[in-house]
Scaffold this motif. Sequence first.
Motif, PDB file in Angstrom:
ATOM      1  N   LEU A   1      30.008  36.093  36.506  1.00 38.94           N
ATOM      2  CA  LEU A   1      31.027  36.908  37.352  1.00 38.94           C
ATOM      3  C   LEU A   1      32.251  36.598  37.118  1.00 38.94           C
ATOM      4  O   LEU A   1      33.745  37.047  37.493  1.00 38.94           O
ATOM      5  N   GLY A   2      32.435  36.285  35.496  1.00 43.46           N
ATOM      6  CA  GLY A   2      33.871  36.062  35.071  1.00 43.46           C
ATOM      7  C   GLY A   2      34.193  35.619  34.922  1.00 43.46           C
ATOM      8  O   GLY A   2      33.789  34.349  34.018  1.00 43.46           O
ATOM      9  N   GLY A   3      34.679  34.512  35.158  1.00 43.33           N
ATOM     10  CA  GLY A   3      35.719  33.720  35.529  1.00 43.33           C
ATOM     11  C   GLY A   3      34.722  32.084  35.992  1.00 43.33           C
ATOM     12  O   GLY A   3      34.791  30.992  35.215  1.00 43.33           O
TER      13      GLY A   3
ATOM     14  N   LYS B   1      26.738  25.147  38.235  1.00 42.74           N
ATOM     15  CA  LYS B   1      28.060  26.050  38.259  1.00 42.74           C
ATOM     16  C   LYS B   1      29.062  25.786  37.036  1.00 42.74           C
ATOM     17  O   LYS B   1      29.204  25.329  36.463  1.00 42.74           O
TER      18      LYS B   1
ATOM     19  N   GLU C   1      27.920  22.838  48.621  1.00 43.29           N
ATOM     20  CA  GLU C   1      28.571  23.471  48.211  1.00 43.29           C
ATOM     21  C   GLU C   1      28.294  24.851  49.077  1.00 43.29           C
ATOM     22  O   GLU C   1      26.550  25.433  48.648  1.00 43.29           O
TER      23      GLU C   1
ATOM     24  N   ALA D   1      26.444  28.330  48.222  1.00 46.32           N
ATOM     25  CA  ALA D   1      25.174  28.150  47.161  1.00 46.32           C
ATOM     26  C   ALA D   1      24.114  28.030  47.503  1.00 46.32           C
ATOM     27  O   ALA D   1      23.640  27.925  48.991  1.00 46.32           O
TER      28      ALA D   1
ATOM     29  N   GLU E   1      25.263  22.542  44.692  1.00 43.19           N
ATOM     30  CA  GLU E   1      25.410  22.761  43.527  1.00 43.19           C
ATOM     31  C   GLU E   1      25.157  21.493  42.373  1.00 43.19           C
ATOM     32  O   GLU E   1      26.000  20.427  42.770  1.00 43.19           O
TER      33      GLU E   1
HETATM   34  P1  ATP Z   1      37.012  36.099  38.571  1.00 46.73           P
HETATM   35  O1  ATP Z   1      38.604  35.679  38.961  1.00 46.73           O
HETATM   36  O2  ATP Z   1      36.844  35.634  36.691  1.00 46.73           O
HETATM   37  O3  ATP Z   1      36.834  36.919  39.421  1.00 46.73           O
HETATM   38  P2  ATP Z   1      36.392  33.220  40.071  1.00 46.73           P
HETATM   39  O4  ATP Z   1      36.360  32.222  39.234  1.00 46.73           O
HETATM   40  O5  ATP Z   1      37.683  34.081  40.458  1.00 46.73           O
HETATM   41  O6  ATP Z   1      35.895  34.801  38.802  1.00 46.73           O
HETATM   42  P3  ATP Z   1      35.517  33.640  42.030  1.00 46.73           P
HETATM   43  O7  ATP Z   1      36.287  34.908  42.627  1.00 46.73           O
HETATM   44  O8  ATP Z   1      35.837  32.036  42.876  1.00 46.73           O
HETATM   45  O9  ATP Z   1      36.002  34.011  40.829  1.00 46.73           O
HETATM   46  O10 ATP Z   1      34.480  33.943  43.243  1.00 46.73           O
HETATM   47  C1  ATP Z   1      33.353  34.868  42.741  1.00 46.73           C
HETATM   48  C2  ATP Z   1      32.156  34.912  43.584  1.00 46.73           C
HETATM   49  O11 ATP Z   1      30.994  33.718  44.067  1.00 46.73           O
HETATM   50  C3  ATP Z   1      33.211  35.322  44.792  1.00 46.73           C
HETATM   51  O12 ATP Z   1      31.622  36.220  45.559  1.00 46.73           O
HETATM   52  C4  ATP Z   1      32.513  33.962  45.419  1.00 46.73           C
HETATM   53  O13 ATP Z   1      31.926  33.949  47.071  1.00 46.73           O
HETATM   54  C5  ATP Z   1      31.433  33.123  44.686  1.00 46.73           C
HETATM   55  N1  ATP Z   1      31.394  31.262  44.443  1.00 46.73           N
HETATM   56  C6  ATP Z   1      32.141  31.055  44.388  1.00 46.73           C
HETATM   57  N2  ATP Z   1      32.075  29.495  43.914  1.00 46.73           N
HETATM   58  C7  ATP Z   1      30.750  30.110  44.603  1.00 46.73           C
HETATM   59  C8  ATP Z   1      29.855  28.972  44.365  1.00 46.73           C
HETATM   60  N3  ATP Z   1      30.506  27.511  44.330  1.00 46.73           N
HETATM   61  N4  ATP Z   1      28.451  28.988  45.289  1.00 46.73           N
HETATM   62  C9  ATP Z   1      28.058  30.119  45.526  1.00 46.73           C
HETATM   63  N5  ATP Z   1      29.194  30.943  45.517  1.00 46.73           N
HETATM   64  C10 ATP Z   1      30.474  30.954  45.111  1.00 46.73           C
END
Ligand code: ATP
Length: 434
Positions: A28-30, A46, A78, A81, A86
């Motif tokens: 999903l990127g980060g 994760k 989590e 999850a 997770e």
């Molecule tokens: P970016 O900023 O690069 O998009 P990020 O690290 O900010 O990545 P988040 O915005 O925290 O990512 O989450 C991206 C998606 O993953 C969101 O839809 C969030 O609900 C979901 N998400 C985040 N953490 C978890 C987790 N531990 N388990 C399941 N889903 C998650």
Amino acid sequence: MQNRTYAADAEPGDTVTLAGWVHEVRDLGGIAFLILRDTTGKIQVKFEKDEMDEDLVEAGLGVHRESVISVTGDVGEEPRAPTGVEVVPESLDVVAEADPQLPLDPSGKVDAELPTRLDNRTLDLRKDEVKAIFEIRAAVQRAVREKFRDLHATEINTPKIVATGTEGGTELFPITYFGQEAFMNQSPQLFKQLMVGSGLERVFEVGPIFRAEEHNTPRHLNEATSIDFESAFVDHTEAMDVCEAVVKAAYEAVEEDCQQQLEALGLEDEFEAPSGEFPRLTYEEAIERINASGELDEHLVWGDDLPTEGEKALGEDVGEHYFITDWPSEIKPFYIKDHDDDESLSTGFDMMHPNMELVSGGQREHRYEHLVAGFEQQGLDPESFDYYTKMFKYGMPPHAGFGLGGERLIMTMLGLENIREAVLFPRDRQRLSP
Ligand code: ATP
Ligand code: AMO
């Protein structure tokens, strides 16, 4: 593997080593997620890219789907999850890399035809709904064995390379046996009968039967599993009682022990173990009801075998498991006994699921002279069956039994469209490997 934890057993607060297959990677990127799958289920791993060792992130996200990996890390709660927990990985090993070109998608997102699935059974059985069929099959075999044991039957194993057929000459697979003509066994029929005259008296077998069936159909196999029962000092009605009890025990075990598997198959609401007594119809009533249904072009007459469409029409009419009894003697095999007061009527029976036949059985001819005469009537040479008939001269008790098609039981129980779905590696006219 020492110290391995199954996915389903990973609890928040634990540090675990998991081993299994890469079900999917979602980047999903980060943040990125790897879903690891083992025989107990799936668990999310994760990867937070900025906070983790670069090599670890690369290893986790670069691995192809369906590769085997092991992951060590801490389990945390989590809610987002899929399973509520997770794993944050500390290390990850790629144990066996999978080719990125998979012949079949185990995640089920891309449908595959049955032949592709059968050619790639290992991958096919990574799907929950396919694995569920074989877990249910194992539960059924266990339940059947337990039921027979409760009924004081001894499990036996009879030869699969044999000298004679029993169920009609056209369906035999011939083989050569040190220069002698031999066949793959069609049924343990004669051997299980020989055992009722032995000290064992009451026996059962769960084993393969081989039939060179002429047609490719959704309900015939060339190698099938027969669940056989035979007992001294019982008649055909008592054999029917045992048959009914065994089929009910199989359903009840699945209902009790396999809810998760039924859910995987989407059957949790509709699955129901049969409860009432199975109706017992005579052959005469059966053909009358089929004729009355108007589903057949031609009227059936006494002595006709029931055609498939006739069985279907009757099954719809009856609507539950049922027996057909009192068949014409001429269409039952030589080993089935006729009624004492009417030689044209046999004690043979079939047990039917509304969609198809599951069982044949009956009381057996145990009187030596009658048995030999029966061979001659059916155009068989009693001498080639001497190994069997001669034991009837030395004290063979009255007896009865049945053969239940194992795959047909699973197929009808789970509403499978093709019997091949109930076999790991089915044998049919086109299929000799895997
Ligand atoms: P970016 O900023 O690069 O998009 P990020 O690290 O900010 O990545 P988040 O915005 O925290 O990512 O989450 C991206 C998606 O993953 C969101 O839809 C969030 O609900 C979901 N998400 C985040 N953490 C978890 C987790 N531990 N388990 C399941 N889903 C998650
Ligand atoms: P029968 O030939 O009717 O009887 O077989 C018993 C049951 O075995 C199953 N069956 C098959 N299943 C899948 N593919 C096949 N090719 C196949 N052939 C049979 C069916 C069938 O009802 N000796 C007798 C039994 C007895 O009297 O004890 C016999 O073999 O479900």
